[in-house]
Design a protein around this motif. Structure first.
Motif, PDB file in Angstrom:
ATOM      1  N   UNK A 157      27.338  28.252  41.061  1.00 38.19           N
ATOM      2  CA  UNK A 157      25.896  28.446  40.940  1.00 38.19           C
ATOM      3  C   UNK A 157      25.128  27.132  41.029  1.00 38.19           C
ATOM      4  N   UNK A 158      25.693  26.084  40.465  1.00 34.93           N
ATOM      5  CA  UNK A 158      24.989  24.804  40.459  1.00 34.93           C
ATOM      6  C   UNK A 158      24.788  24.247  41.862  1.00 34.93           C
ATOM      7  N   UNK A 159      25.653  24.598  42.776  1.00 38.70           N
ATOM      8  CA  UNK A 159      25.469  24.160  44.161  1.00 38.70           C
ATOM      9  C   UNK A 159      24.250  24.809  44.793  1.00 38.70           C
ATOM     10  N   UNK A 160      23.783  25.917  44.204  1.00 41.31           N
ATOM     11  CA  UNK A 160      22.600  26.600  44.707  1.00 41.31           C
ATOM     12  C   UNK A 160      21.408  26.450  43.768  1.00 41.31           C
ATOM     13  N   UNK A 161      21.524  25.548  42.804  1.00 42.70           N
ATOM     14  CA  UNK A 161      20.403  25.247  41.939  1.00 42.70           C
ATOM     15  C   UNK A 161      20.267  26.132  40.725  1.00 42.70           C
ATOM     16  N   UNK A 162      21.292  26.893  40.357  1.00 46.44           N
ATOM     17  CA  UNK A 162      21.244  27.782  39.205  1.00 46.44           C
ATOM     18  C   UNK A 162      22.321  27.392  38.198  1.00 46.44           C
ATOM     19  N   UNK A 163      22.142  27.841  36.966  1.00 49.87           N
ATOM     20  CA  UNK A 163      23.161  27.680  35.939  1.00 49.87           C
ATOM     21  C   UNK A 163      23.214  28.947  35.097  1.00 49.87           C
ATOM     22  N   UNK A 164      24.406  29.317  34.664  1.00 49.58           N
ATOM     23  CA  UNK A 164      24.612  30.524  33.865  1.00 49.58           C
ATOM     24  C   UNK A 164      24.351  30.223  32.401  1.00 49.58           C
ATOM     25  N   UNK A 206      23.135  39.374  33.071  1.00 46.30           N
ATOM     26  CA  UNK A 206      23.304  37.916  33.111  1.00 46.30           C
ATOM     27  C   UNK A 206      21.952  37.224  33.010  1.00 46.30           C
ATOM     28  N   UNK A 207      21.968  36.041  32.385  1.00 46.41           N
ATOM     29  CA  UNK A 207      20.782  35.188  32.272  1.00 46.41           C
ATOM     30  C   UNK A 207      21.055  33.923  33.078  1.00 46.41           C
ATOM     31  N   UNK A 208      20.151  33.604  34.022  1.00 43.98           N
ATOM     32  CA  UNK A 208      20.328  32.466  34.907  1.00 43.98           C
ATOM     33  C   UNK A 208      19.095  31.575  34.850  1.00 43.98           C
ATOM     34  N   UNK A 209      19.324  30.266  34.866  1.00 46.63           N
ATOM     35  CA  UNK A 209      18.243  29.282  34.949  1.00 46.63           C
ATOM     36  C   UNK A 209      18.227  28.671  36.337  1.00 46.63           C
ATOM     37  N   UNK A 210      17.036  28.615  36.922  1.00 43.99           N
ATOM     38  CA  UNK A 210      16.858  27.881  38.164  1.00 43.99           C
ATOM     39  C   UNK A 210      16.490  26.448  37.797  1.00 43.99           C
ATOM     40  N   UNK A 211      17.433  25.548  37.959  1.00 49.89           N
ATOM     41  CA  UNK A 211      17.250  24.168  37.516  1.00 49.89           C
ATOM     42  C   UNK A 211      16.217  23.451  38.370  1.00 49.89           C
ATOM     43  N   UNK A 212      16.173  23.742  39.644  1.00 47.92           N
ATOM     44  CA  UNK A 212      15.270  23.039  40.552  1.00 47.92           C
ATOM     45  C   UNK A 212      13.817  23.426  40.331  1.00 47.92           C
ATOM     46  N   UNK A 213      13.533  24.739  40.305  1.00 49.81           N
ATOM     47  CA  UNK A 213      12.149  25.208  40.205  1.00 49.81           C
ATOM     48  C   UNK A 213      11.705  25.472  38.772  1.00 49.81           C
ATOM     49  N   UNK A 214      12.651  25.540  37.824  1.00 44.76           N
ATOM     50  CA  UNK A 214      12.287  25.633  36.429  1.00 44.76           C
ATOM     51  C   UNK A 214      11.881  27.008  35.947  1.00 44.76           C
ATOM     52  N   UNK A 215      12.677  28.040  36.284  1.00 43.09           N
ATOM     53  CA  UNK A 215      12.408  29.365  35.732  1.00 43.09           C
ATOM     54  C   UNK A 215      13.721  30.019  35.312  1.00 43.09           C
ATOM     55  N   UNK A 216      13.605  31.040  34.487  1.00 43.80           N
ATOM     56  CA  UNK A 216      14.753  31.772  33.948  1.00 43.80           C
ATOM     57  C   UNK A 216      14.601  33.247  34.278  1.00 43.80           C
ATOM     58  N   UNK A 217      15.705  33.880  34.686  1.00 45.36           N
ATOM     59  CA  UNK A 217      15.663  35.295  35.061  1.00 45.36           C
ATOM     60  C   UNK A 217      16.766  36.052  34.332  1.00 45.36           C
ATOM     61  N   UNK A 243      16.549  34.925  24.624  1.00 50.45           N
ATOM     62  CA  UNK A 243      16.369  33.942  25.706  1.00 50.45           C
ATOM     63  C   UNK A 243      14.985  33.979  26.349  1.00 50.45           C
ATOM     64  N   UNK A 244      14.137  34.921  25.929  1.00 48.37           N
ATOM     65  CA  UNK A 244      12.779  34.994  26.471  1.00 48.37           C
ATOM     66  C   UNK A 244      11.799  35.043  25.306  1.00 48.37           C
ATOM     67  N   UNK A 245      10.533  35.192  25.607  1.00 48.07           N
ATOM     68  CA  UNK A 245       9.492  35.037  24.581  1.00 48.07           C
ATOM     69  C   UNK A 245       9.062  36.361  23.959  1.00 48.07           C
ATOM     70  N   UNK A 246       9.940  37.343  23.914  1.00 45.95           N
ATOM     71  CA  UNK A 246       9.605  38.617  23.292  1.00 45.95           C
ATOM     72  C   UNK A 246       9.478  38.435  21.780  1.00 45.95           C
ATOM     73  N   UNK A 247       8.298  38.721  21.190  1.00 46.40           N
ATOM     74  CA  UNK A 247       8.157  38.575  19.736  1.00 46.40           C
ATOM     75  C   UNK A 247       9.037  39.581  18.996  1.00 46.40           C
ATOM     76  N   UNK A 248       9.315  39.263  17.761  1.00 42.81           N
ATOM     77  CA  UNK A 248      10.164  40.141  16.949  1.00 42.81           C
ATOM     78  C   UNK A 248       9.367  41.203  16.208  1.00 42.81           C
ATOM     79  N   UNK A 249       8.036  41.090  16.189  1.00 40.29           N
ATOM     80  CA  UNK A 249       7.228  42.059  15.452  1.00 40.29           C
ATOM     81  C   UNK A 249       6.926  43.291  16.302  1.00 40.29           C
ATOM     82  N   UNK A 250       7.985  43.992  16.669  1.00 37.10           N
ATOM     83  CA  UNK A 250       7.875  45.252  17.393  1.00 37.10           C
ATOM     84  C   UNK A 250       8.915  46.215  16.834  1.00 37.10           C
ATOM     85  N   UNK A 251       8.830  47.459  17.240  1.00 43.27           N
ATOM     86  CA  UNK A 251       9.781  48.476  16.800  1.00 43.27           C
ATOM     87  C   UNK A 251      10.742  48.785  17.936  1.00 43.27           C
TER      88      UNK A 251
END
Length: 466
Positions: free
Chosen positions: A264-271, A283-294, A390-398
């Motif tokens: 993955x790192x050869x393509x700019x991603x990390x697990x 799976x959770x992946x980070x795009x190291x080059x462009x700076x986003x997480x999917x 790994x994301x910004x989902x708040x915990x104050x939900x049901x």
């Protein structure tokens, strides 16, 4: 005297026939029991193989996507069953030889499948799944069908020709062929084991991964082999497992994690994290080059967020990579015509919302930020865990980790039992993964159930793909 003598002989013959009748009926009942048992054995063998082929098919989802993998799997397995039913008489060898071959093929196909994954980029989403199914699922199902046919043929011939093959075998073969066709087609078309969810089996442990589950099924084939073959299989079993573990990037080992990250790192991603779960390979992946997480489910993107850069201060919501998910919060601005708030231009605060389908939590986060009490209905526990961690989902939900159809049915039952009122001002129906939308969540019955969960001035927003 002669008359009395003849009557005695007649009575003795009648007595002898009455004594033999129980033995005859016992033989008939015994043959019927053996016949039924062998039909059940053949059916279980075919159904077990269809389940194993379904596990092989699910292993294609992270590589080619669920649509491409499922497109060819059904026709290939059906073709293999039809070929085995129509041509089993042309395949030489006794039943036991085919059982041994089935065990060998069963242990070998995952390694072959994993080797073909290396060429997935060249083969593409059309040729790749078809070729992989023809090389793996087709021979497995074909040999299982032939083994089942041999089982039935030997049973029928023993019943029809108990004194050996001194008569023509055509009637026995025809009967066995018809029975095998019925067994195979019944196992294929009925609601079979292979069509059930793998949710209860798929976890991070190797035994409960797709590869591990398949090898558990393949080991059952070896139970039909003689003791000498069984010992050989037990000795050789670690070899294909170790080989698949070293080659495959989807087996949850630290070695495979490092190997996958190197690719993955050869393509700019990390697990970041991964786990097999109810809906697939999460799976959770980070795009190291462009700076986003999917977050991915098999071959489908569930959503993502831009990663804050060093020194960057984030105020309010984390920015998603798909702005359309934030736009879905506009449902709170919809005011039904004729309502008390119609001329205010916006809905009042203190509302309740039900979000069906979570993703990375962009929409629920936006609703929570506007003080809307939000219930999240998500079928996959790993998706909810990763969205919170790994994301910004708040915990104050049901959170409600449950199938949406079951949840709506239970809500209706509680409403009828307790005379409860409808609970939600907003229901946002956003379910889409793997390139498909679950049909059960778009039926008229399900949508009517959602409507009954709304307050009198409530709004339902349904997200559909074009």
């Amino acid at each position: 005297m002669s008359h009395n003598k003849g009557s005695k002989v007649s009575r003795s013959k009648q007595k002898s026939s009455r004594e033999q009748d129980p033995n005859i009926w016992t033989t008939v009942r015994s043959n019927a029991g053996i016949f039924t048992l062998n039909i059940l054995k053949a059916y279980c063998l075919v159904n077990l193989t269809l389940f194993a082929s379904e596990v092989l098919r699910s292993s294609l989802d992270p590589v080619y996507g669920s649509i491409s993998a499922a497109k060819y799997h059904g026709p290939v397995t059906l073709l293999a069953l039809l070929v085995s039913c129509s041509t089993y008489t042309f395949w030489r060898g006794p039943r036991q030889a085919w059982a041994n071959s089935l065990a060998v093929i069963g242990l070998a196909v995952p390694t072959v499948q994993t080797c073909l994954f290396r060429y997935s980029g060249r083969l593409g989403p059309s040729v790749g799944p078809l070729l992989t199914s023809l090389v793996t699922s087709f021979p497995l199902v074909l040999v299982a069908g032939v083994a089942a046919a041999k089982e039935l043929a030997e049973t029928v011939e023993k019943i029809l020709f108990p004194d050996g093959p001194t008569q023509k075998r055509f009637p026995g073969r025809a009967i066995a062929q018809a029975l095998n066709a019925g067994v195979c087609l019944t196992a294929y078309f009925e609601p079979k084991i292979g069509s059930l969810r793998l949710a209860g089996w798929l976890r991070t442990q190797i035994v409960h991964s797709r590869v591990g589950l398949y090898y558990l099924l393949a080991m059952l084939y070896t139970l039909r082999c003689p003791a000498a073959y069984l010992m050989c299989f037990i000795i050789l079993l670690p070899t294909p497992i170790l080989q698949a573990s070293l080659i495959s990037s989807y087996v949850p080992f630290s070695y495979s994690d490092a190997k996958l990250n190197a690719t993955l790192q050869r393509q700019g991603f990390s697990l970041v994290a991964r786990q097999e779960s109810v809906t697939g390979y999460i799976s959770i992946l980070d795009n190291v080059k462009d700076g986003f997480r999917v977050m991915r489910c098999d071959h489908s993107l569930l959503g993502g967020e831009w990663i804050p850069q060093p020194g960057q201060v984030v105020t309010g919501l984390q920015e998603p990579i798909y702005a359309v998910f934030v736009m879905l919060e506009a449902v709170r601005l919809v005011v039904p015509e004729g309502s008390a708030n119609h001329h205010q231009g916006q809905a009042a605060r203190g509302k309740n919302a039900l979000v069906i389908g979570l993703g990375v939590g962009t929409l629920p986060s936006a609703l929570i930020a506007h003080n809307i009490s939000t219930t999240i209905l998500e079928i996959d526990p790993v998706v909810h865990k990763y969205a919170t961690r790994y994301f910004s989902l708040p915990t104050n939900h049901t959170p409600v980790i449950q199938d949406a159809v079951l949840f709506v049915d239970q809500h209706q039952n509680r409403k009828r039992k307790d005379n409860d009122r409808a609970a939600y001002d907003y229901i946002i129906h956003d379910v889409f993964t793997g390139g498909v939308e679950p049909i059960a969540l778009f039926t008229a019955e399900f949508l009517r159930g959602l409507k009954k969960m709304l307050k009198p001035e409530g709004i339902i927003a349904i997200v559909r793909t074009l």
